[in-house]
Every structure is written in C-alpha cells, then in structure tokens.
Design an enzyme around this catalytic site. Structure first.
Site, PDB file in Angstrom:
ATOM      1  N   ASP A  67       0.815  -1.212   0.000  1.00 54.46           N
ATOM      2  CA  ASP A  67       0.000   0.000   0.000  1.00 54.46           C
ATOM      3  C   ASP A  67       0.853   1.268   0.000  1.00 54.46           C
ATOM      4  O   ASP A  67       2.073   1.212   0.168  1.00 54.46           O
ATOM      5  CB  ASP A  67      -0.961   0.003   1.198  1.00 54.46           C
ATOM      6  CG  ASP A  67      -0.271  -0.368   2.519  1.00 54.46           C
ATOM      7  OD1 ASP A  67       0.973  -0.371   2.565  1.00 54.46           O
ATOM      8  OD2 ASP A  67      -0.981  -0.655   3.496  1.00 54.46           O
ATOM      9  N   GLU A 143      -9.610  -1.754   5.141  1.00 58.21           N
ATOM     10  CA  GLU A 143     -10.270  -1.431   6.402  1.00 58.21           C
ATOM     11  C   GLU A 143     -11.546  -2.266   6.571  1.00 58.21           C
ATOM     12  O   GLU A 143     -12.062  -2.818   5.596  1.00 58.21           O
ATOM     13  CB  GLU A 143     -10.652   0.058   6.397  1.00 58.21           C
ATOM     14  CG  GLU A 143      -9.454   1.008   6.333  1.00 58.21           C
ATOM     15  CD  GLU A 143      -8.757   1.191   7.678  1.00 58.21           C
ATOM     16  OE1 GLU A 143      -8.804   0.280   8.529  1.00 58.21           O
ATOM     17  OE2 GLU A 143      -8.157   2.262   7.867  1.00 58.21           O
TER      18      GLU A 143
HETATM   19  C1  GLP Z   1      -0.401   0.439   8.561  1.00 52.37           C
HETATM   20  C2  GLP Z   1      -0.085  -0.368   7.310  1.00 52.37           C
HETATM   21  C3  GLP Z   1      -0.350  -1.843   7.527  1.00 52.37           C
HETATM   22  C4  GLP Z   1       0.260  -2.291   8.843  1.00 52.37           C
HETATM   23  C5  GLP Z   1      -0.393  -1.558   9.963  1.00 52.37           C
HETATM   24  C6  GLP Z   1       0.079  -1.992  11.347  1.00 52.37           C
HETATM   25  O1  GLP Z   1      -1.721   0.821   8.631  1.00 52.37           O
HETATM   26  N1  GLP Z   1      -0.819   0.055   6.171  1.00 52.37           N
HETATM   27  O2  GLP Z   1       0.176  -2.576   6.438  1.00 52.37           O
HETATM   28  O3  GLP Z   1       0.093  -3.678   9.002  1.00 52.37           O
HETATM   29  O4  GLP Z   1      -0.074  -0.188   9.781  1.00 52.37           O
HETATM   30  O5  GLP Z   1       1.213  -1.287  11.694  1.00 52.37           O
HETATM   31  P1  GLP Z   1       2.153  -1.622  12.920  1.00 52.37           P
HETATM   32  O6  GLP Z   1       2.942  -2.799  12.483  1.00 52.37           O
HETATM   33  O7  GLP Z   1       3.005  -0.405  13.069  1.00 52.37           O
HETATM   34  O8  GLP Z   1       1.287  -1.896  14.069  1.00 52.37           O
END
Ligand code: GLP
Length: 242
Positions: A67, A143
C-alpha cells in the site's frame, strides 16, 4: 493456519526473516509482497544483517508493496516508498527497477490502482506476502467493510487507523493522509504463502478476533483463516489471548 510463538520482538523478527530467507533461497527469482508499519522493521533489519554476512542474495528478487498513502510523493519521509528504501532496499542488492509500491503521487485513483494490478498480474502473482495487522484488523489498508475488496483500490482510512499512524506524523492526526491505495484482499489471498508478524499487547485482542472468531469483512484479516498456507508469527504479548 500455522501459529509460531516467539519469545519477544527479536525472536519474532528472526523467525519471520528465516521464513522469508527460505523463500529467497528456494526460489531466487521470487516475488515478495512486502509491508510497512512498525511490526516488520526488525524482520527487515535481520534480512539486511544476513545479506551483509553473504547469506542472502536479492539480485533476482522482485518486490510489490501492499500500500501507499494517496497524495504523498515518494520523497516524503512518511511515504511507504521512502520507508522501504530506508528499511530494506538501500541496504541490499535488490534491483531498483524490481521494486514496486503503488504510486501515491498519482491523483487518478483508478489509473494508479489499475496500473498496480497489472504489475502484479504480469509478475505472475506473489510468492510470499508479508503482513502486519492494524488494531481494527486491517491488512494492507483494507479497512473493516461490508465486503472483501478484490484488487487494488483507493480507501478512506478509518479514525482508528489515523489515530494508530499519527505517531509517524509527529503525533498530529491532521497530518496523516486520509486516503491510501492498497492491494485488495483478493490479491493477498492469491499469494502462494502469507506470513503475518504481530507483536505487543495492543495486538492481542484483534489477533483473537481475527483468527479465533468468525470470518467477516468487518475484520479483514479474518479471511486468512481460509488461506491454504498462512503463518502467523507473534510474540508472547500478541498471542496472550489465544
Ligand atoms: C499500517 C499499514 C499496515 C500495517 C499496519 C500496522 O496501517 N498500512 O500494512 O500492518 O499499519 O502497523 P504496525 O505494524 O506499526 O502496528
């Protein structure tokens, strides 16, 4: 579904990096689907370490990231393009033309998403997709919704995601982009292997809901229960409720 329990974040990162290394060693010209966020940072650091020791070679690897924020140029230090350069690509011998991230600077959402799906299609799909999980169960930026989106699409980020990600924007939610381009759940499900990393207490409840609750688009990660080759690597805290 396989669940691997790691002692702590370091152990989790080594275990996840081991699985990715195995993929690269067994198929040097593989397509790796990569993720951003805090969770995979240690995994990337471990891969860089093994690359520096001469144990890994990325020269034939191609990557596609999950993404990108809509509206952020690649040069923005919070773009996912930038994140990938700093955490992995600059440190290993992956070819610059073999790395792909959705084009967040293209304001034409339809064109940007279509072009990204075409890239993944032309590569013959993804061999191994690495994922984190958002506190609301999102994967990539898929989402909670009333359906599972198939291909790359533009999403409005939820309040929960904006809150969770504001830590990267100096704590200011107003600076977090409100939309993103993300690979669809269909594309993620078509990856031949899926590997999720989850750490910390904050992920415990959603891990329980996603993998021990019903499969529903309200918890996008829950569909991974149906993937034929899905591995979750979690630390003790993230797996504490299951
Ligand atoms: C963002 C990314 C996701 C990721 C999520 C969780 O929203 N788009 O791909 O999995 O954050 O992030 P973290 O690993 O910092 O908790």
């Amino acid at each position: 579904m396989k669940i691997i329990r790691a002692k702590d974040y370091n152990d989790l990162s080594r275990k996840a990096a081991n699985i990715i290394s195995a993929q690269v060693i067994l198929k040097p010209n593989c397509v790796l689907g990569l993720a951003t966020g805090g969770s995979p940072v240690g995994t990337y650091a471990q891969l860089v370490d093994w690359y520096n020791k001469g144990d890994l070679d990325f020269s034939e690897v191609t990557t596609v990231n999950l993404d990108e924020y809509r509206g952020l140029p690649r040069t923005h230090d919070q773009s996912y393009w930038y994140f990938m350069q700093k955490n992995l690509f600059e440190h290993v011998n992956v070819r610059p033309d073999a790395v792909h991230v959705p084009d967040g600077s293209n304001p034409d959402a339809e064109a940007a998403c279509k072009a990204y799906d075409q890239i993944i299609h032309d590569l013959g799909g993804i061999d191994l997709q690495l994922l984190g999980i958002g506190p609301d169960g999102h994967i990539g930026f898929n989402e909670p919704a009333d359906h599972f989106p198939l291909g790359t699409h533009c999403v409005d980020l939820t309040e929960s995601t904006i809150e969770a990600n504001k830590r990267f924007f100096g704590g200011n939610a107003d600076l977090v982009p409100k939309q993103a381009y993300t690979m669809g759940v269909g594309t993620i499900m078509q990856a031949r292997k899926v590997l999720m990393v989850a750490n910390g207490k904050g992920k415990a409840e959603i891990i329980k809901q996603a993998f021990f609750g019903p499969v529903t688009p309200e918890v996008p990660a829950s569909i991974l229960q149906m993937h034929p080759d899905f591995t979750l690597v979690g630390d003790e805290e993230a797996l504490s409720l299951i």
